[in-house]
Write an enzyme that holds these catalytic residues in place. Sequence first.
Site, short mmCIF file in Angstrom:
data_model
loop_
_atom_site.label_atom_id
_atom_site.label_comp_id
_atom_site.label_asym_id
_atom_site.label_seq_id
_atom_site.Cartn_x
_atom_site.Cartn_y
_atom_site.Cartn_z
N SER A 1 -6.26 -22.94 29.86
CA SER A 1 -5.59 -22.15 28.82
C SER A 1 -4.08 -22.35 28.88
O SER A 1 -3.60 -23.46 28.67
CB SER A 1 -5.99 -20.68 28.97
N ASP B 1 -14.52 -22.38 20.99
CA ASP B 1 -13.46 -21.57 21.60
C ASP B 1 -13.08 -20.42 20.66
O ASP B 1 -12.80 -20.63 19.49
CB ASP B 1 -12.23 -22.44 21.87
N HIS C 1 -14.04 -20.19 25.17
CA HIS C 1 -12.80 -20.44 25.91
C HIS C 1 -13.08 -20.66 27.39
O HIS C 1 -12.47 -21.50 28.04
CB HIS C 1 -11.85 -19.27 25.70
#
Length: 838
Positions: free
Chosen positions: A691, A764, A798
Site C-alpha cells: 500500500s 482492490d 487490497h
Amino acid sequence: MSSRDSLSSSFGRAALSSCALLLLLVCGAAGQGYRKPPQAVLDVLNSPVTPSVSISPARDQMLLATGVRYPPISELAQPMLRLAGYRINPSTNGRHLAPYFVALSLKRIADGAETKIQLPPGAQVGSPQWSPNGKRFAFTNTVANGIELWVGDAASGRVTKITGVMLNAAIGDPLRWMPDNRTLLAQLVPAARARLAPASNVPREPNIQESSGRAGPVRTYQDLLRTPYDEELFDYYATAQLALVDTEGGRVTNVGQPAIYEETAPAPDGQHLLVTRIRRPYSFLHPAGGFPKEVEVWDTRGKLIHKLASTPLQDQVPIGGVSTGPRSHSWRPTEPATLVWVEALDEGDPKKKVAHRDRVLMLKAPFMGAPVELMKLEDRYAVMTWFERGGLAFVQDYNRDTRRIRTQLVNADAANVAPRVIWHRNMQDRYNDPGTAMTRVLPTGHRAVIYHNDQIFLSGAGASNAGDRPFLDRFNVTTQKTERLFRSDEKSYETPVALLRDDGAEFITRRETPLEPGNYFLRSIGDRRIDDPTRTISVNDPNYETLAKPLTQFPDPTPRLRDIKRQLVTYKRADGVQLSFTLYLPPGYKEGTRLPTVVWAYPLEFNDAATAGQVSGSTQRFTTIGGPSHLFYLLNGYAVLDNTTMPVVGDPETVNNTYVEQIVSSAKAAIDKATEMGVTDPERVGVGGHSYGAFMTANLLAHSNLFRAGVARSGAYNRTLTPFGFQSERRILWEAPEMYIKVSPFMNAHKIKEPILLIHGEADNNTGTFPIQSERMYQAIRGTGGTVRLVMLPLESHGYAARETTEHVLYEMLDWFDRHVKNAPPRTPEQKASAAAK
C-alpha cells in the site's frame, strides 16, 4: 511450385513458427497456474490455527473459536455485488468473503474444564455474541442460500438453530442481544421480498451526473454505485426487516417496516431503539456512509418516538471535516433511555478558526424538552467513554494540526462541576500514553469503564526506548494518582486482557515469549489489601506479587521458527532523527556472515523529531509468520529489517514537500547501520512494502541507488489520480501541483532501472489504490526500458486472502529477490554511473 511460391511458403512457415514460439513464451509466462513457494514456507502456511478467545461477561468462561486462515480461491469466486462501498454475496444476502470459524468450545476459568460445541456439518460460524449475563451466546451460520441464526447455552454448550429465520447481514449488525438476555434484535431478509428482475442487456438510459458549481471534493472511493440498476440492487439486498427473536420459544416479532438499517441499538431499558436508516437519493461519488439518513428513536413495535436527525447527502463535507447536525449518537449506558450526541460548532470545517469546534449534548426520555449541553470542546471530538456509575465519562478531543489529544473527565449529573483535563499529550507520543480504561459489559448489554472505590484500571502497551512492556495501572480519578499493579517482565510480552474482580485483584493476561506461543493466564495479586483504597500498591512493594495460573496450553504451531533471531536496533539518520528497525536473522545464521537483506517499511508522518524517533514493538514476542509476509524471506536465507522506521517530519500542511528526501535518508541510515553490524551485504539489498509502503518502494528505486530490486504490493503511484489528498496530505492537486508530481513514482518511471515487482489485487477496494495504478505503472516502466513484472491477482482485494493467492505471491516475492538481490551480479560501471546520477 515456383521459386516465388516456395520462398513465400518458407516465409509463411517461418512466420508461423515465430508466432508459435512467441505464443509459447507468452503462455509460458502466464499459463503455469498458481505457483507454490518452497516447502519450508508451505510447512509454516499449513501449520495449525490457534483459536481466538472471547471472555464471557460473567467472567466465568472463555469461548475458543478456531477459524480458517486461508480460504480456497473458490470462496473468493462466489458471486459478489460491489455496491455503495459494500461487497455483498447475493446468494447468502451477507458480506462477500466474511470471516468465519469452523470450531467452537467453552472453557471454564475456575477449573479449566472444556466443552466442545457440536456444530452442524460444514459450519461457517460468525463471531459469537455473548448475552449480557453470559449465560447464552448467539452466532450466524452461513449456508449456500442464506445465513442462519443459532443460539447456544453457556452451561451445557448445546446449540440450537432458530428455525424459519434467515438473517440479512449485508449492512449493519445482523443480531444484537436485548437487555432481557432472552431476546435478539435481528435483521432479517424480508419475507415478502419479490424476485429482482435481471439487468437488461440493453441500456435503459445514459448514466448521468451533474454538479451545480459548489465545491465538493471527494476521495477516490471504490465499489460505488454506477447505474440506476445498481441502485435497485442496493435497495434489494440491503433492505432488511427488523425483528425481535425469542431465543427460547423461537417467536419472531417484526419491528417497523423494511428499510436499509445502517445501525440499530437497543436502549438500556430494553423499551427503545436508536435506529439509523439510509434513504434516497443515493450518490455515484460517495459510499453509503455518505448517503442521506434518518436517525430516530423507536419503541420496540417500530413506532416513531423521536427524530434526532435527518441528514442530507454528505457531498459538501470538507475533506478532513465532519457533517453538521447530530453525529456520533449513542445511548448513555448507565441510564434507561438517554441520548448523547455531538454537533459541530465550526460548520464541520477544520480550517475555520473558532473558539470551540464541537459540543456534546444529552437528552433524556421522553425526549420532549431541549437537550442539555454537557460541554464544549476546543478541538474535534474523538470519543466518549462512560463510567459504570456516578455520571462520569471521559471525553477526548483531537487537534489535527498539533496532533494533540486531550482527555477530560465530565460529570453528566453535575452541571455545576466543570470538566477536568486528565491527560493532554501528542497522540503519537507512545512513551507517555497512559493506557486505555478497562471496561466490562453491564447487565443492560452496554459496555462501561470499571469504577471501584474511586479507582479505574488502565491497560497500555508500555512503550519505551527498549520496546513495549505492557502494564496494568490503578488510577484514582479524584487525586489523579497512578499505581502500577502489573508490568510485563523483560523476557516476555504479557498483556492484560480482562479484570475478573472489580478491585483488580484478579485479572487475565495473554503471555508470549520468543520461545513460547501466546497463552492466557489468571493472575492474582498476592496482597489482598489492594481492596483498601488508602493502600499504596507498587511492583516494588515487598508484599506485592502476582501469582500466575495457566488457562490455556496452545502449542507451538511452527517449531522451526524458534531458530529465528531477533533484536531491536536503534540509530540516527543524517539530520539527527532517531530511527529503529527490528533485525531478524534466518535459522542457522552464523555471526559475521553478510547476508542479502530485505528492508520492509511503511512511512508515517510526524510533527516533531522526538515522537518520530520513538520505538514501537517488542523483541520478546513469539515469532509467527502468516499470509504473504515478508518475514518468509528468513526461510530463504535473507536478513530482514522489519518495521524500518521511515518518518516524514514537518508541518502537517507541507510535510510532503520533503517526503522523497526524508525516506531516502532514512533508508540509507538503515542500510548503513545493518552494514556496520556486519549483517548486511550493501550490494545485495532489496526493498518492499504494501500500500503506502509500495508507494515508498517505487520512490526509493526512482530516487536512490541503495537497492538492487523492489517489491511493491497494492500501491498507488500516480498522485494525480488521487487529486483530493492522500494519506495525511491535506492539499489538493491544484494547490500543490509540484509536490504531487515530485512524489509520484509514475512521473519518475524513467529513473527506475532496478527491477521492480508490482503485485495488485484485481478487486482492490481501498481508497486510492485502484488496480489501474499498478497497470499504468507497469506500462510506464516497461515503456521507458526498465525491468518490471506485473502480477494481477484475480478476485483479490487490497489484502490477499485465498490460499492459492498467498502461495503464489510468496513464490513471486521469493523468486524475484533470489534473481535480482541474492544472486545479483556485481553492478557494471554503467549501472553504477546510472545509479550515481539519481
